[in-house]
Design a protein around this motif. Structure first.
Motif, PDB file in Angstrom:
ATOM      1  N   TYR A  52       0.835  -1.190   0.000  1.00 18.64           N
ATOM      2  CA  TYR A  52       0.000   0.000   0.000  1.00 18.64           C
ATOM      3  C   TYR A  52       0.875   1.247   0.000  1.00 18.64           C
ATOM      4  O   TYR A  52       1.796   1.381   0.810  1.00 18.64           O
ATOM      5  CB  TYR A  52      -0.928   0.010   1.213  1.00 18.64           C
ATOM      6  CG  TYR A  52      -2.096  -0.934   1.074  1.00 18.64           C
ATOM      7  CD1 TYR A  52      -3.395  -0.448   0.882  1.00 18.64           C
ATOM      8  CD2 TYR A  52      -1.911  -2.307   1.107  1.00 18.64           C
ATOM      9  CE1 TYR A  52      -4.461  -1.313   0.736  1.00 18.64           C
ATOM     10  CE2 TYR A  52      -2.976  -3.184   0.948  1.00 18.64           C
ATOM     11  CZ  TYR A  52      -4.252  -2.676   0.767  1.00 18.64           C
ATOM     12  OH  TYR A  52      -5.322  -3.538   0.621  1.00 18.64           O
ATOM     13  N   TYR A  53       0.583   2.168  -0.908  1.00 17.20           N
ATOM     14  CA  TYR A  53       1.336   3.399  -1.064  1.00 17.20           C
ATOM     15  C   TYR A  53       0.423   4.602  -0.861  1.00 17.20           C
ATOM     16  O   TYR A  53      -0.679   4.645  -1.405  1.00 17.20           O
ATOM     17  CB  TYR A  53       1.937   3.508  -2.469  1.00 17.20           C
ATOM     18  CG  TYR A  53       2.899   2.417  -2.854  1.00 17.20           C
ATOM     19  CD1 TYR A  53       4.262   2.562  -2.653  1.00 17.20           C
ATOM     20  CD2 TYR A  53       2.439   1.241  -3.441  1.00 17.20           C
ATOM     21  CE1 TYR A  53       5.151   1.571  -3.024  1.00 17.20           C
ATOM     22  CE2 TYR A  53       3.318   0.239  -3.818  1.00 17.20           C
ATOM     23  CZ  TYR A  53       4.672   0.411  -3.610  1.00 17.20           C
ATOM     24  OH  TYR A  53       5.554  -0.577  -3.988  1.00 17.20           O
ATOM     25  N   CYS A  54       0.873   5.586  -0.102  1.00 13.23           N
ATOM     26  CA  CYS A  54       0.132   6.829  -0.035  1.00 13.23           C
ATOM     27  C   CYS A  54       0.652   7.790  -1.093  1.00 13.23           C
ATOM     28  O   CYS A  54       1.805   7.716  -1.519  1.00 13.23           O
ATOM     29  CB  CYS A  54       0.197   7.465   1.358  1.00 13.23           C
ATOM     30  SG  CYS A  54       1.833   7.984   1.897  1.00 13.23           S
ATOM     31  N   ASN A  55      -0.218   8.670  -1.536  1.00 12.39           N
ATOM     32  CA  ASN A  55       0.123   9.685  -2.517  1.00 12.39           C
ATOM     33  C   ASN A  55      -0.504  11.001  -2.095  1.00 12.39           C
ATOM     34  O   ASN A  55      -1.686  11.041  -1.754  1.00 12.39           O
ATOM     35  CB  ASN A  55      -0.361   9.279  -3.914  1.00 12.39           C
ATOM     36  CG  ASN A  55      -0.039  10.312  -4.976  1.00 12.39           C
ATOM     37  OD1 ASN A  55      -0.837  11.220  -5.238  1.00 12.39           O
ATOM     38  ND2 ASN A  55       1.123  10.191  -5.581  1.00 12.39           N
ATOM     39  N   VAL A  56       0.292  12.047  -2.100  1.00 15.44           N
ATOM     40  CA  VAL A  56      -0.164  13.351  -1.642  1.00 15.44           C
ATOM     41  C   VAL A  56       0.117  14.398  -2.706  1.00 15.44           C
ATOM     42  O   VAL A  56       1.251  14.516  -3.180  1.00 15.44           O
ATOM     43  CB  VAL A  56       0.514  13.750  -0.320  1.00 15.44           C
ATOM     44  CG1 VAL A  56       0.152  15.182   0.058  1.00 15.44           C
ATOM     45  CG2 VAL A  56       0.120  12.795   0.790  1.00 15.44           C
ATOM     46  N   LYS A  57      -0.907  15.141  -3.063  1.00 22.38           N
ATOM     47  CA  LYS A  57      -0.751  16.283  -3.959  1.00 22.38           C
ATOM     48  C   LYS A  57      -0.466  17.502  -3.086  1.00 22.38           C
ATOM     49  O   LYS A  57      -1.322  17.942  -2.322  1.00 22.38           O
ATOM     50  CB  LYS A  57      -2.009  16.514  -4.788  1.00 22.38           C
ATOM     51  CG  LYS A  57      -2.344  15.395  -5.768  1.00 22.38           C
ATOM     52  CD  LYS A  57      -1.314  15.324  -6.886  1.00 22.38           C
ATOM     53  CE  LYS A  57      -1.808  14.452  -8.031  1.00 22.38           C
ATOM     54  NZ  LYS A  57      -2.048  13.057  -7.610  1.00 22.38           N
ATOM     55  N   ALA A  58       0.756  18.032  -3.207  1.00 25.87           N
ATOM     56  CA  ALA A  58       1.189  19.123  -2.350  1.00 25.87           C
ATOM     57  C   ALA A  58       1.902  20.194  -3.159  1.00 25.87           C
ATOM     58  O   ALA A  58       2.534  19.905  -4.176  1.00 25.87           O
ATOM     59  CB  ALA A  58       2.107  18.614  -1.246  1.00 25.87           C
TER      60      ALA A  58
END
Length: 121
Positions: free
Chosen positions: A93-99
């Motif tokens: 499981y990978y998190c992805n953040v638009k920042a």
């Protein structure tokens, strides 16, 4: 530099629960969409859950009613509560953040290092 650190993965029996966390740090001006992806052996990475900066959520049909995505903006953290886990949930499981980076103010998608979730009896 923007870094995402994940935690909470592990081995669990079918029907069990896990709670994943992903915390962003570094030169962050603001965070918008936060999401969780997963990749099972031999398969492509798929979007599991998403939460907008306004709090709207969306989940893939296969996890609806079992998973919940949430965020704590003060801590720059996104969570994935996983209940009633099934063997087919086994994946990295990978998190992805638009920042937006503090220096450039340009929005970019940042990835966590991945955490293994294994559901097996």
């Amino acid at each position: 530099q923007v870094q995402l650190v994940e935690s909470g993965g592990g081995l669990v029996q079918p029907g069990g629960s896990l709670r994943l966390s992903c915390t962003a740090s570094g030169s962050i001006f603001s965070i918008n969409v936060m999401a969780w992806y997963r990749q099972a052996p031999g398969k492509q990475r798929e979007l599991v859950a998403l939460i907008t900066n306004g709090g709207s959520t969306n989940l893939v049909d296969s996890v609806k009613g079992r998973f919940t995505i949430s965020r704590d903006n003060a801590k720059n953290t996104v969570y994935l509560q996983m209940n009633s886990l099934k063997p087919e949930d086994t994946a990295v499981y990978y998190c992805n953040v638009k920042a937006r980076h503090s220096a450039t103010r340009i929005e970019y998608g940042y990835w966590g290092q991945g955490t293994q979730v294994t559901v097996s009896s």
